[in-house]
Design a protein around this motif. Structure first.
Motif, mmCIF file in Angstrom:
data_model
loop_
_atom_site.group_PDB
_atom_site.id
_atom_site.type_symbol
_atom_site.label_atom_id
_atom_site.label_comp_id
_atom_site.label_asym_id
_atom_site.label_seq_id
_atom_site.Cartn_x
_atom_site.Cartn_y
_atom_site.Cartn_z
ATOM 1 N N ARG A 67 -27.258 -63.200 40.007
ATOM 2 C CA ARG A 67 -28.552 -62.659 39.614
ATOM 3 C C ARG A 67 -28.359 -61.421 38.748
ATOM 4 O O ARG A 67 -27.719 -60.454 39.154
ATOM 5 C CB ARG A 67 -29.367 -62.309 40.842
ATOM 6 C CG ARG A 67 -30.759 -61.780 40.514
ATOM 7 C CD ARG A 67 -31.551 -61.481 41.777
ATOM 8 N NE ARG A 67 -32.886 -61.012 41.462
ATOM 9 C CZ ARG A 67 -33.779 -60.642 42.375
ATOM 10 N NH1 ARG A 67 -33.462 -60.715 43.652
ATOM 11 N NH2 ARG A 67 -34.969 -60.216 42.012
ATOM 12 N N MET A 68 -28.920 -61.444 37.545
ATOM 13 C CA MET A 68 -28.862 -60.295 36.653
ATOM 14 C C MET A 68 -30.005 -59.344 36.994
ATOM 15 O O MET A 68 -31.167 -59.751 37.020
ATOM 16 C CB MET A 68 -28.948 -60.719 35.190
ATOM 17 C CG MET A 68 -28.763 -59.555 34.217
ATOM 18 S SD MET A 68 -29.123 -59.996 32.488
ATOM 19 C CE MET A 68 -27.851 -61.212 32.185
ATOM 20 N N LEU A 69 -29.658 -58.079 37.232
ATOM 21 C CA LEU A 69 -30.663 -57.099 37.613
ATOM 22 C C LEU A 69 -31.237 -56.367 36.410
ATOM 23 O O LEU A 69 -32.389 -55.931 36.434
ATOM 24 C CB LEU A 69 -30.055 -56.087 38.584
ATOM 25 C CG LEU A 69 -29.411 -56.677 39.847
ATOM 26 C CD1 LEU A 69 -28.796 -55.576 40.689
ATOM 27 C CD2 LEU A 69 -30.443 -57.465 40.653
ATOM 28 N N TYR A 88 -24.276 -55.357 31.338
ATOM 29 C CA TYR A 88 -25.189 -56.144 32.163
ATOM 30 C C TYR A 88 -24.919 -55.815 33.624
ATOM 31 O O TYR A 88 -23.773 -55.814 34.076
ATOM 32 C CB TYR A 88 -24.984 -57.641 31.929
ATOM 33 C CG TYR A 88 -25.453 -58.127 30.573
ATOM 34 C CD1 TYR A 88 -26.790 -58.431 30.341
ATOM 35 C CD2 TYR A 88 -24.558 -58.276 29.518
ATOM 36 C CE1 TYR A 88 -27.224 -58.866 29.104
ATOM 37 C CE2 TYR A 88 -24.982 -58.718 28.276
ATOM 38 C CZ TYR A 88 -26.310 -59.016 28.078
ATOM 39 O OH TYR A 88 -26.733 -59.452 26.844
ATOM 40 N N HIS A 89 -25.997 -55.549 34.357
ATOM 41 C CA HIS A 89 -25.879 -55.190 35.772
ATOM 42 C C HIS A 89 -26.240 -56.410 36.626
ATOM 43 O O HIS A 89 -27.388 -56.871 36.621
ATOM 44 C CB HIS A 89 -26.811 -54.019 36.091
ATOM 45 C CG HIS A 89 -26.619 -52.838 35.193
ATOM 46 N ND1 HIS A 89 -25.467 -52.079 35.179
ATOM 47 C CD2 HIS A 89 -27.435 -52.290 34.240
ATOM 48 C CE1 HIS A 89 -25.570 -51.119 34.285
ATOM 49 N NE2 HIS A 89 -26.753 -51.229 33.692
ATOM 50 N N TYR A 90 -25.232 -56.917 37.336
ATOM 51 C CA TYR A 90 -25.428 -58.037 38.249
ATOM 52 C C TYR A 90 -25.353 -57.528 39.690
ATOM 53 O O TYR A 90 -24.920 -56.398 39.942
ATOM 54 C CB TYR A 90 -24.351 -59.096 38.031
ATOM 55 C CG TYR A 90 -24.466 -59.860 36.733
ATOM 56 C CD1 TYR A 90 -25.149 -61.068 36.670
ATOM 57 C CD2 TYR A 90 -23.876 -59.375 35.565
ATOM 58 C CE1 TYR A 90 -25.256 -61.784 35.490
ATOM 59 C CE2 TYR A 90 -23.979 -60.081 34.371
ATOM 60 C CZ TYR A 90 -24.670 -61.277 34.343
ATOM 61 O OH TYR A 90 -24.768 -61.976 33.159
ATOM 62 N N ASP A 126 -20.804 -54.850 37.449
ATOM 63 C CA ASP A 126 -21.275 -54.661 36.079
ATOM 64 C C ASP A 126 -20.388 -55.454 35.130
ATOM 65 O O ASP A 126 -19.176 -55.588 35.349
ATOM 66 C CB ASP A 126 -21.227 -53.187 35.674
ATOM 67 C CG ASP A 126 -22.335 -52.369 36.314
ATOM 68 O OD1 ASP A 126 -23.281 -52.972 36.845
ATOM 69 O OD2 ASP A 126 -22.244 -51.125 36.283
ATOM 70 N N LEU A 127 -20.977 -55.960 34.089
ATOM 71 C CA LEU A 127 -20.257 -56.714 33.065
ATOM 72 C C LEU A 127 -20.348 -55.941 31.757
ATOM 73 O O LEU A 127 -21.442 -55.670 31.265
ATOM 74 C CB LEU A 127 -20.868 -58.111 32.921
ATOM 75 C CG LEU A 127 -20.197 -59.113 31.992
ATOM 76 C CD1 LEU A 127 -20.522 -60.538 32.434
ATOM 77 C CD2 LEU A 127 -20.647 -58.926 30.549
ATOM 78 N N HIS A 128 -19.189 -55.561 31.224
ATOM 79 C CA HIS A 128 -19.146 -54.780 29.993
ATOM 80 C C HIS A 128 -18.907 -55.699 28.799
ATOM 81 O O HIS A 128 -18.012 -56.544 28.822
ATOM 82 C CB HIS A 128 -18.052 -53.712 30.074
ATOM 83 C CG HIS A 128 -18.247 -52.738 31.186
ATOM 84 N ND1 HIS A 128 -19.213 -51.752 31.146
ATOM 85 C CD2 HIS A 128 -17.626 -52.615 32.391
ATOM 86 C CE1 HIS A 128 -19.172 -51.049 32.273
ATOM 87 N NE2 HIS A 128 -18.216 -51.553 33.041
ATOM 88 N N LEU A 147 -14.505 -60.478 37.102
ATOM 89 C CA LEU A 147 -14.631 -61.463 36.037
ATOM 90 C C LEU A 147 -13.255 -61.709 35.412
ATOM 91 O O LEU A 147 -12.926 -61.135 34.377
ATOM 92 C CB LEU A 147 -15.618 -60.953 34.982
ATOM 93 C CG LEU A 147 -16.419 -62.017 34.225
ATOM 94 C CD1 LEU A 147 -17.347 -62.772 35.176
ATOM 95 C CD2 LEU A 147 -17.232 -61.368 33.124
ATOM 96 N N PRO A 148 -12.408 -62.537 36.049
ATOM 97 C CA PRO A 148 -11.089 -62.847 35.486
ATOM 98 C C PRO A 148 -11.218 -63.588 34.164
ATOM 99 O O PRO A 148 -12.320 -64.028 33.795
ATOM 100 C CB PRO A 148 -10.448 -63.719 36.566
ATOM 101 C CG PRO A 148 -11.590 -64.265 37.356
ATOM 102 C CD PRO A 148 -12.659 -63.225 37.311
#
Length: 386
Positions: free
Chosen positions: A228-230, A250-252, A256-258, A287-288
């Motif tokens: 779920r993306m916040l 992106y904050h999940y 966090d995804l940079h 996130l490998p």
């Protein structure tokens, strides 16, 4: 009580729009992934109102020349790369990357005036840039595109790149820098913080947002799954007239995804431009590499969808030089004044085009309004499914 006369309240607001200038912006323009042009073949690029030929010589340097041979007008993009030159398909005149004719196989000598237009190029972060200047000057040393560190690091994905032609003037895409409200209505995002900073040749948009709950549930109901993306945090800066670097987080739930998003374009003519997007995503414990590549692909599709939403608006709207604005619409006129610096001679750039300017939108009213709209949408949806 304030009394408003009929002439003040009833006057029709006329749309003003001057003819689009045939002048193209001064600055670095990205043509796309550099590797695209390294296959030993000439490539046609329609840009700045003319045809260009792009080719990479045996020395590995990529060159951009005017597309037509100065001898008898042959199309150089239909020619052949021979060593470090492009050979015209008509009479085999050989043109170097500096724009000078290097040899004519059937002639004892090359005419002294055998020179065509050569465009300065730059390769950086695996991307190819070309410099345009209506005054014919070389790029100043202080006019640079910032290096994107993740573009050449092993702990980031490769570029996911898309491009498309949009049939309108390039100013339309620039206006998005200050347009907070369209993110809610067009992209189904929910801005909670929005600020602009213009200074010298950089125009920045800082935005924080949350995912619209009604849009998220609709997406999940149609088969969209995954974490779920916040929300997201975005610091997006145009460096010059056409190249935007967006440091996008992106904050999940749980991590966090940079990522880095590129939004760039170059003008084909006054009424069309080539719109490009690229994204790289950082690997992490959450996130490998394999998951990062899949996420980059998914985000690329998501971003392309967002571009298409904008394109549909641009295709059907009219050009307007005197937009009628409310307080929350952002500094549209200030942005256009900043943008004007790229369309005048360097000597005519005025301080008001480059002086630092900051503007933060008070999001109190928009957030209240949008929360209410989302709640109403969810209530209707739940009522319909009951």
């Amino acid at each position: 009580m304030i009394h408003v006369t009929a002439t003040e309240s009833d006057a029709v607001r006329a749309i003003e729009a001057e003819a689009v200038s045939s002048r193209f912006a001064r600055g670095w323009h990205c043509l796309g992934l550099a590797e695209t042009f390294k296959d030993g073949k000439p490539h046609t690029v329609h840009a700045f109102g003319q045809k260009l030929v792009v080719f990479t010589g045996a020395d590995g340097k990529t060159n951009v020349l005017d597309g037509y041979c100065r001898h008898m007008g042959g199309d150089l993009s239909q020619g052949t790369v021979k060593g470090n030159e492009i050979a015209c398909p008509f009479h085999d005149w050989r043109w170097g990357g500096d724009g000078r004719c290097k040899s004519i196989p059937y002639s004892r000598r090359v005419p002294l005036r055998a020179r065509t237009a050569a465009w300065p190029t730059m390769e950086q972060d695996k991307l190819l840039f070309v410099w345009n200047d209506p005054e014919g000057k070389q790029p100043p040393a202080d006019v640079r595109i910032p290096v994107i560190e993740g573009a050449t690091r092993d702990d980031w994905t490769d570029w996911r790149w898309t491009e498309q032609v949009v049939h309108t003037n390039a100013r339309e895409v620039i206006d998005n820098v200050v347009d907070m409200a369209h993110f809610f209505y067009i992209h189904k995002s929910f801005p909670t913080y929005f600020k602009n900073i213009f200074e010298n040749q950089t125009a920045t948009q800082i935005m924080k947002g949350v995912t619209r709950e009604d849009a998220r549930r609709a997406r999940e109901g149609s088969g969209g799954g995954g974490p779920r993306m916040l929300g997201n945090t975005s610091v997006a800066s145009y460096h010059g007239p056409s190249f935007m670097i967006d440091e996008l987080t992106y904050h999940y739930e749980g991590y966090d995804l940079h990522s880095v998003l590129i939004n760039c374009h170059y003008p084909i003519d006054e009424n069309s431009f080539s719109l490009h997007s690229g994204i790289i995503v950082q690997h992490s414990d959450a996130l490998p590499p394999e998951a990062a590549e899949a996420t980059a692909a998914k985000l690329s599709e998501f971003i392309l969808l967002g571009f298409q939403q904008d394109v549909e608006i641009w295709k059907n709207k009219t050009r307007i030089d005197n937009p009628l604005l409310c307080e929350e619409d952002g500094p549209v006129y200030q942005l256009r004044r900043w943008y004007e610096q790229f369309y005048v001679d360097a000597a005519d750039v005025k301080p008001e085009m480059t002086d630092r300017f900051e503007f933060e939108i008070d999001t109190t009213r928009p957030v209240e309004s949008w929360k209410k709209e989302v709640e109403e949408n969810l209530a209707r949806s739940e009522g319909a499914s009951a």
